[in-house]
Design a protein around this motif. Structure first.
Motif, PDB file in Angstrom:
ATOM      1  N   ALA A 164       0.835  -1.197   0.000  1.00 22.62           N
ATOM      2  CA  ALA A 164       0.000   0.000   0.000  1.00 22.62           C
ATOM      3  C   ALA A 164       0.872   1.251   0.000  1.00 22.62           C
ATOM      4  CB  ALA A 164      -0.922   0.008   1.211  1.00 22.62           C
ATOM      5  N   GLY A 165       0.424   2.269  -0.733  1.00 20.74           N
ATOM      6  CA  GLY A 165       1.159   3.528  -0.774  1.00 20.74           C
ATOM      7  C   GLY A 165       2.175   3.626  -1.881  1.00 20.74           C
ATOM      8  N   PHE A 166       2.137   2.684  -2.847  1.00 21.66           N
ATOM      9  CA  PHE A 166       3.055   2.697  -3.982  1.00 21.66           C
ATOM     10  C   PHE A 166       2.235   2.573  -5.278  1.00 21.66           C
ATOM     11  CE2 PHE A 166       5.539   1.217  -0.423  1.00 21.66           C
ATOM     12  CZ  PHE A 166       6.769   1.830  -0.576  1.00 21.66           C
ATOM     13  N   PRO A 167       1.548   3.654  -5.705  1.00 24.75           N
ATOM     14  CA  PRO A 167       0.643   3.566  -6.847  1.00 24.75           C
ATOM     15  C   PRO A 167       1.379   3.398  -8.173  1.00 24.75           C
ATOM     16  CG  PRO A 167       0.836   5.839  -6.140  1.00 24.75           C
ATOM     17  CD  PRO A 167       1.568   5.013  -5.129  1.00 24.75           C
ATOM     18  N   VAL A 168       0.662   2.875  -9.146  1.00 29.82           N
ATOM     19  CA  VAL A 168       1.150   2.759 -10.516  1.00 29.82           C
ATOM     20  C   VAL A 168       0.361   3.740 -11.375  1.00 29.82           C
ATOM     21  CG1 VAL A 168       1.332   1.259 -12.537  1.00 29.82           C
ATOM     22  CG2 VAL A 168       1.803   0.337 -10.254  1.00 29.82           C
ATOM     23  N   TYR A 169       1.057   4.661 -12.034  1.00 34.06           N
ATOM     24  CA  TYR A 169       0.419   5.630 -12.924  1.00 34.06           C
ATOM     25  C   TYR A 169       0.419   5.063 -14.343  1.00 34.06           C
ATOM     26  CZ  TYR A 169       1.202   8.726  -8.950  1.00 34.06           C
ATOM     27  OH  TYR A 169       1.202   9.280  -7.700  1.00 34.06           O
ATOM     28  N   LYS A 170      -0.705   5.228 -15.040  1.00 38.56           N
ATOM     29  CA  LYS A 170      -0.872   4.588 -16.347  1.00 38.56           C
ATOM     30  C   LYS A 170      -1.356   5.597 -17.389  1.00 38.56           C
ATOM     31  CE  LYS A 170      -3.262   0.705 -16.103  1.00 38.56           C
ATOM     32  NZ  LYS A 170      -4.379  -0.195 -15.714  1.00 38.56           N
ATOM     33  N   GLY A 171      -0.936   5.390 -18.630  1.00 40.39           N
ATOM     34  CA  GLY A 171      -1.495   6.159 -19.742  1.00 40.39           C
ATOM     35  C   GLY A 171      -1.460   7.661 -19.505  1.00 40.39           C
ATOM     36  N   LYS A 172      -2.627   8.283 -19.608  1.00 43.83           N
ATOM     37  CA  LYS A 172      -2.705   9.731 -19.446  1.00 43.83           C
ATOM     38  C   LYS A 172      -2.412  10.151 -18.004  1.00 43.83           C
ATOM     39  CE  LYS A 172      -5.655  11.018 -23.340  1.00 43.83           C
ATOM     40  NZ  LYS A 172      -6.899  11.695 -23.790  1.00 43.83           N
ATOM     41  N   GLY A 173      -2.585   9.250 -17.061  1.00 42.03           N
ATOM     42  CA  GLY A 173      -2.215   9.553 -15.682  1.00 42.03           C
ATOM     43  C   GLY A 173      -0.708   9.733 -15.556  1.00 42.03           C
ATOM     44  N   VAL A 274      -6.020   8.935   4.484  1.00 45.15           N
ATOM     45  CA  VAL A 274      -4.833   8.505   3.751  1.00 45.15           C
ATOM     46  C   VAL A 274      -5.211   7.727   2.488  1.00 45.15           C
ATOM     47  CG1 VAL A 274      -3.447   8.432   5.847  1.00 45.15           C
ATOM     48  CG2 VAL A 274      -4.560   6.343   5.080  1.00 45.15           C
ATOM     49  N   ARG A 275      -6.463   7.767   2.075  1.00 48.85           N
ATOM     50  CA  ARG A 275      -6.893   7.031   0.882  1.00 48.85           C
ATOM     51  C   ARG A 275      -6.287   7.632  -0.370  1.00 48.85           C
ATOM     52  NH1 ARG A 275     -12.920   4.975   0.153  1.00 48.85           N
ATOM     53  NH2 ARG A 275     -11.754   3.850  -1.434  1.00 48.85           N
ATOM     54  N   GLY A 276      -6.133   6.791  -1.385  1.00 49.04           N
ATOM     55  CA  GLY A 276      -5.678   7.256  -2.685  1.00 49.04           C
ATOM     56  C   GLY A 276      -4.332   7.935  -2.624  1.00 49.04           C
ATOM     57  N   LEU A 277      -4.282   9.164  -3.158  1.00 53.78           N
ATOM     58  CA  LEU A 277      -3.041   9.926  -3.207  1.00 53.78           C
ATOM     59  C   LEU A 277      -2.814  10.782  -1.969  1.00 53.78           C
ATOM     60  CD1 LEU A 277      -3.377  11.196  -6.905  1.00 53.78           C
ATOM     61  CD2 LEU A 277      -1.873   9.356  -6.107  1.00 53.78           C
ATOM     62  N   ASN A 278      -3.722  10.707  -1.006  1.00 50.65           N
ATOM     63  CA  ASN A 278      -3.629  11.607   0.146  1.00 50.65           C
ATOM     64  C   ASN A 278      -2.360  11.397   0.959  1.00 50.65           C
ATOM     65  OD1 ASN A 278      -6.025  12.760  -0.564  1.00 50.65           O
ATOM     66  ND2 ASN A 278      -7.256  11.719   0.988  1.00 50.65           N
ATOM     67  N   ARG A 279      -1.922  10.153   1.064  1.00 56.19           N
ATOM     68  CA  ARG A 279      -0.670   9.879   1.775  1.00 56.19           C
ATOM     69  C   ARG A 279      -0.036   8.622   1.199  1.00 56.19           C
ATOM     70  NH1 ARG A 279      -0.685  10.916   7.972  1.00 56.19           N
ATOM     71  NH2 ARG A 279      -1.042  12.960   7.051  1.00 56.19           N
ATOM     72  N   SER A 386       8.516  23.030  -1.076  1.00 52.86           N
ATOM     73  CA  SER A 386       7.992  22.138  -2.106  1.00 52.86           C
ATOM     74  C   SER A 386       7.429  22.999  -3.228  1.00 52.86           C
ATOM     75  CB  SER A 386       6.870  21.256  -1.551  1.00 52.86           C
ATOM     76  OG  SER A 386       7.257  20.670  -0.334  1.00 52.86           O
ATOM     77  N   SER A 387       7.802  22.641  -4.434  1.00 52.69           N
ATOM     78  CA  SER A 387       7.344  23.446  -5.561  1.00 52.69           C
ATOM     79  C   SER A 387       7.086  22.567  -6.787  1.00 52.69           C
ATOM     80  CB  SER A 387       8.390  24.515  -5.874  1.00 52.69           C
ATOM     81  OG  SER A 387       8.016  25.301  -6.949  1.00 52.69           O
ATOM     82  N   LEU A 388       6.263  21.604  -6.683  1.00 57.59           N
ATOM     83  CA  LEU A 388       5.369  21.237  -5.575  1.00 57.59           C
ATOM     84  C   LEU A 388       5.401  19.738  -5.357  1.00 57.59           C
ATOM     85  CD1 LEU A 388       2.338  23.401  -6.720  1.00 57.59           C
ATOM     86  CD2 LEU A 388       3.444  23.671  -4.527  1.00 57.59           C
ATOM     87  N   ALA A 389       4.731  19.268  -4.274  1.00 62.48           N
ATOM     88  CA  ALA A 389       4.532  17.833  -4.069  1.00 62.48           C
ATOM     89  C   ALA A 389       3.391  17.385  -4.972  1.00 62.48           C
ATOM     90  CB  ALA A 389       4.211  17.550  -2.609  1.00 62.48           C
ATOM     91  N   LEU A 390       3.633  16.348  -5.773  1.00 64.50           N
ATOM     92  CA  LEU A 390       2.680  16.014  -6.842  1.00 64.50           C
ATOM     93  C   LEU A 390       1.398  15.310  -6.406  1.00 64.50           C
ATOM     94  CD1 LEU A 390       5.317  16.635  -8.529  1.00 64.50           C
ATOM     95  CD2 LEU A 390       4.284  15.173 -10.257  1.00 64.50           C
ATOM     96  N   PRO A 391       1.423  14.370  -5.467  1.00 69.38           N
ATOM     97  CA  PRO A 391       0.217  13.555  -5.258  1.00 69.38           C
ATOM     98  C   PRO A 391      -1.042  14.361  -4.988  1.00 69.38           C
ATOM     99  CG  PRO A 391       2.063  12.606  -4.074  1.00 69.38           C
ATOM    100  CD  PRO A 391       2.522  13.934  -4.576  1.00 69.38           C
TER     101      PRO A 391
END
Length: 422
Positions: A164-173, A274-279, A386-391
């Motif tokens: 948990a906490g290691f997302p995979v970004y795909k395609g347009k994401g 902490v769901r999703g990209l929140n943390r 931070s300029s900036l933190a992406l999540p």
């Protein structure tokens, strides 16, 4: 860390300001002063012993030249004792210095006068807001549902690969993520920051230099066999570029920027917040760092705040700025401003940037100095933001730019993404 001379000269100020952090530092400060006095006494004794030993050694040489070997041999016995004394004093001095440094490492930075007293983030002071909160359609979704609907971020796949906490970004994401990084870097370099590509692993000395050690070792991933740490922020390798440096006053200010993945264990973080990209445990961030002359570091801090403002204005995201209270202030910071973007779908504010002035706290650990016009060596001031933190920026874009038939791309990012809608 705090300078001992500063503590000695401003003892009451240090104790009173640390109360803003809800810390009664009275005993620690007294202990620092006592240890420093004992250390200085030992240093004086050692210097005197070494001086006496050197003086006698010269005298012995003269006696031998004069043929007075018997007298010289008597003095040699005395130098033997002096050498043993100096060895013992040196060991005591090192032990006292280590004890003093160990205590200094435990004392956080002294908050600025303007820092409000408080216990938690609920006591932070809102000082600025800008942007209109959009009115979303009835079927609006939080970003983790949008990510699944449009197949742009896969949280389950990241959990399968790592946890948990290691997302995979795909395609347009993935392309939107890359666009944000490039846009942030372009904005920073246009503002005069020199871009660096930095290591993602640092040694223990680097962690101590910027204050992550010994304060935050539980939040850092540790590679035990090599005794290296995965960086929690580009602040660590970026600021340590200047460790043990004596920079020219003419080179100030030094301004750098860099993109890095960041790694944080965030032990004990659970729940809906902490769901999703929140943390996340791994996330991307673009950082700005400055090494400044002490006389203008607060002017530089305001410039950094204004710079982050321009980015959020161009992204057209509703945001606010908070002045952190003492209880929420980072260990090394004197003054921190947090930027938060409003997440309309979650109906809450999300932190996306911290801009901080550390004054001499990091520079003292780093031995980062400059020579002023009078030839005197001074500690620099260090700042970062931070300029900036992406999540959470990405979360804010997905949620605030969503429509019933897709997610619009902020106009300023379209040249980077190559598309205007997901």
């Amino acid at each position: 860390m705090l300078q001992v001379a500063f503590i000695r000269e401003h003892k009451d100020t240090v104790i009173n300001r640390l109360k803003k952090r809800n810390i009664d530092a009275s005993q620690m400060i007294e202990d620092v002063i006592t240890l420093d006095e004992e250390r200085r006494q030992l240093q004086t004794q050692l210097d005197n012993t070494l001086a006496e030993s050197n003086s006698i050694s010269k005298e012995i040489g003269l006696l031998y030249k004069s043929g007075k070997a018997a007298e010289a041999n008597v003095l040699k016995e005395k130098t033997t004792q002096l050498k043993e004394d100096s060895k013992s004093l040196n060991e005591q001095l090192n032990a006292k210095t280590d004890a003093l440094n160990h205590l200094l490492y435990q004392i956080p930075n002294v908050p600025h006068d303007s820092v409000p007293t408080g216990n938690s983030d609920e006591d932070n002071e809102e000082i600025y807001t800008e942007g209109d909160i959009p009115k979303l359609h009835d079927n609006a979704l939080p970003h983790w549902e949008l990510a699944k609907k449009y197949d742009i971020i896969d949280f389950e796949l990241g959990t399968k690969i790592t946890g948990a906490g290691f997302p995979v970004y795909k395609g347009k994401g993935a392309r939107l993520q890359r666009a944000l990084i490039a846009y942030f870097l372009d904005k920073n370099t246009a503002a005069g920051y020199t871009e660096y590509q930095l290591p993602l692993l640092v040694n223990e000395a680097s962690g101590f230099g910027t204050g992550q050690l010994p304060d935050k070792e539980g939040q850092m991933y540790h590679v035990g066999e090599d005794n290296l740490y995965l960086i929690p922020t580009a602040e660590v390798p970026g600021t340590n570029l200047f460790r043990d440096e004596l920079v020219s006053e003419n080179d100030l200010p030094i301004a750098i920027t860099g993109y890095t993945p960041c790694f944080r264990r965030e032990a004990g973080s659970y729940g809906a917040h902490v769901r999703g990209l929140n943390r996340l445990h791994q996330f991307d961030k673009v950082e700005i760092l400055r090494v400044e002359h002490p006389d203008r570091s607060y002017e530089a801090l305001n410039e950094m705040v204004d710079h982050v403002k321009t980015i959020l204005k161009e992204l057209k995201l509703p945001y606010r700025i908070l002045r952190l209270c003492g209880g929420d202030l980072g260990f090394t910071s004197v003054l921190t401003y947090d930027f938060e973007v409003f997440s309309t779908a979650q109906d809450r504010w999300l932190e996306i940037s911290s801009v901080s002035n550390f004054e001499t706290f990091q520079a003292n650990r780093l031995k980062l100095r400059f020579k002023n016009q009078d030839g005197k060596t001074q500690l620099c001031h260090t700042l970062n933001g931070s300029s900036l933190a992406l999540p959470r920026v990405l979360a804010g874009i997905l949620e605030n730019y969503q429509t019933e038939d897709g997610i619009k791309i902020p106009e300023v990012l379209i040249p980077y993404t190559g598309f205007d809608k997901i």
